[in-house]
Design an enzyme around this catalytic site. Sequence first.
Site, PDB file in Angstrom:
ATOM      1  N   ASP A 172      24.026 -17.263  23.408  1.00 21.44           N
ATOM      2  CA  ASP A 172      24.890 -17.065  24.578  1.00 21.44           C
ATOM      3  C   ASP A 172      24.350 -17.820  25.791  1.00 21.44           C
ATOM      4  O   ASP A 172      23.135 -17.913  25.981  1.00 21.44           O
ATOM      5  CB  ASP A 172      24.967 -15.568  24.886  1.00 21.44           C
ATOM      6  CG  ASP A 172      26.061 -15.230  25.885  1.00 21.44           C
ATOM      7  OD1 ASP A 172      27.028 -16.012  26.006  1.00 21.44           O
ATOM      8  OD2 ASP A 172      25.946 -14.185  26.546  1.00 21.44           O
ATOM      9  N   GLY A 173      25.268 -18.330  26.598  1.00 23.30           N
ATOM     10  CA  GLY A 173      24.873 -18.925  27.875  1.00 23.30           C
ATOM     11  C   GLY A 173      25.179 -20.396  28.031  1.00 23.30           C
ATOM     12  O   GLY A 173      24.825 -21.000  29.049  1.00 23.30           O
TER      13      GLY A 173
ATOM     14  N   SER B 263      33.222 -16.961  16.861  1.00 27.58           N
ATOM     15  CA  SER B 263      33.719 -15.644  16.480  1.00 27.58           C
ATOM     16  C   SER B 263      35.220 -15.668  16.258  1.00 27.58           C
ATOM     17  O   SER B 263      35.928 -16.584  16.688  1.00 27.58           O
ATOM     18  CB  SER B 263      33.372 -14.613  17.566  1.00 27.58           C
ATOM     19  OG  SER B 263      34.246 -14.742  18.671  1.00 27.58           O
TER      20      SER B 263
ATOM     21  N   GLU C 218      37.170 -13.898  17.787  1.00 27.03           N
ATOM     22  CA  GLU C 218      37.761 -13.768  19.119  1.00 27.03           C
ATOM     23  C   GLU C 218      37.775 -15.087  19.883  1.00 27.03           C
ATOM     24  O   GLU C 218      38.511 -15.238  20.864  1.00 27.03           O
ATOM     25  CB  GLU C 218      36.998 -12.711  19.930  1.00 27.03           C
ATOM     26  CG  GLU C 218      37.196 -11.275  19.468  1.00 27.03           C
ATOM     27  CD  GLU C 218      36.413 -10.956  18.198  1.00 27.03           C
ATOM     28  OE1 GLU C 218      35.345 -11.569  17.977  1.00 27.03           O
ATOM     29  OE2 GLU C 218      36.874 -10.107  17.415  1.00 27.03           O
ATOM     30  N   ASN C 219      36.942 -16.044  19.459  1.00 29.07           N
ATOM     31  CA  ASN C 219      36.857 -17.317  20.194  1.00 29.07           C
ATOM     32  C   ASN C 219      38.124 -18.152  20.109  1.00 29.07           C
ATOM     33  O   ASN C 219      38.301 -19.096  20.888  1.00 29.07           O
ATOM     34  CB  ASN C 219      35.668 -18.150  19.693  1.00 29.07           C
ATOM     35  CG  ASN C 219      34.327 -17.617  20.170  1.00 29.07           C
ATOM     36  OD1 ASN C 219      33.295 -17.893  19.573  1.00 29.07           O
ATOM     37  ND2 ASN C 219      34.326 -16.831  21.245  1.00 29.07           N
ATOM     38  N   TRP C 220      39.030 -17.819  19.181  1.00 27.43           N
ATOM     39  CA  TRP C 220      40.287 -18.560  19.091  1.00 27.43           C
ATOM     40  C   TRP C 220      41.114 -18.405  20.365  1.00 27.43           C
ATOM     41  O   TRP C 220      42.004 -19.225  20.633  1.00 27.43           O
ATOM     42  CB  TRP C 220      41.111 -18.081  17.895  1.00 27.43           C
ATOM     43  CG  TRP C 220      40.520 -18.416  16.564  1.00 27.43           C
ATOM     44  CD1 TRP C 220      39.906 -17.573  15.698  1.00 27.43           C
ATOM     45  CD2 TRP C 220      40.475 -19.715  15.937  1.00 27.43           C
ATOM     46  NE1 TRP C 220      39.479 -18.238  14.576  1.00 27.43           N
ATOM     47  CE2 TRP C 220      39.820 -19.552  14.688  1.00 27.43           C
ATOM     48  CE3 TRP C 220      40.935 -20.979  16.317  1.00 27.43           C
ATOM     49  CZ2 TRP C 220      39.615 -20.632  13.822  1.00 27.43           C
ATOM     50  CZ3 TRP C 220      40.724 -22.046  15.443  1.00 27.43           C
ATOM     51  CH2 TRP C 220      40.072 -21.864  14.213  1.00 27.43           C
TER      52      TRP C 220
END
Length: 259
Positions: free
Chosen positions: A30-31, A75, A77-79
Amino acid sequence: MPATTGPQDVSGRAGGQASTERLHVAIIMDGNGRWAKQRGMPRVLGHRAGVNALKRTVEGAQSQNVGVLTVFGFSTENWSRPAQEVSELMSLLKAYVESDLERLFKAGVRVRIIGRRTGLSPDIAEVIERAERRTADNSEFVLQVAFNYGGQADIADAARAFAERVERGEAKASDLTEKTFEQLLSTAAAPPPDLIVRTSGERRISNFLLWDCAYAELVFQDVLWPDYGPEALAAAIAEYRGRDRRYGGVAADDVAVAG
């Protein structure tokens, strides 16, 4: 449950983990976006810098008694992110495989991609299959990339797979146990993680390895992923080794004191 890998594994004991234990370390990388923003750069440059951090970390992990390294690449959810950013993330997977596959193969690394294959474009599916096929016989080190992966989605897919077995008459509902269920997860080929690391200072696991993390130690580091590397990984492992893992039990000396 205890999770160790390799023939020379030894269990951790109260007061710290044995240094010869071969670990499964999982990282939420992350980041990237914040790293780029701090420098006045587009987010895509943060993702590209993150690929270099991954290369450094993989190389460092192999020398720190890590047997399996799982990283959260993309992920389910990244879509929902902007189409241009999604396209860039897909391109980065291809670029990583193109530039590093032979090096990983020669270093004895086995590449495994966990997550849903449905919905991926044919070129991405081909890259994934090629990386897994090329390194299938390697056993020195396992690099698992969670791609199009979500912990809840993985659990739902496993539940659906078992339900389909019941519908076909191949199993009964009473056959379902924790052990049989986890064999249906995309993560089944590796032991559960000993240590889950999240970078960038955030304190959550974001739908990562939800079933598998039941007894994992969690370490949160205030390092943006593009700045990550062997030293930060060593610090996370050192913190892990100083912890007392009991897997729901108690240490013998605690029982004696209570008595």
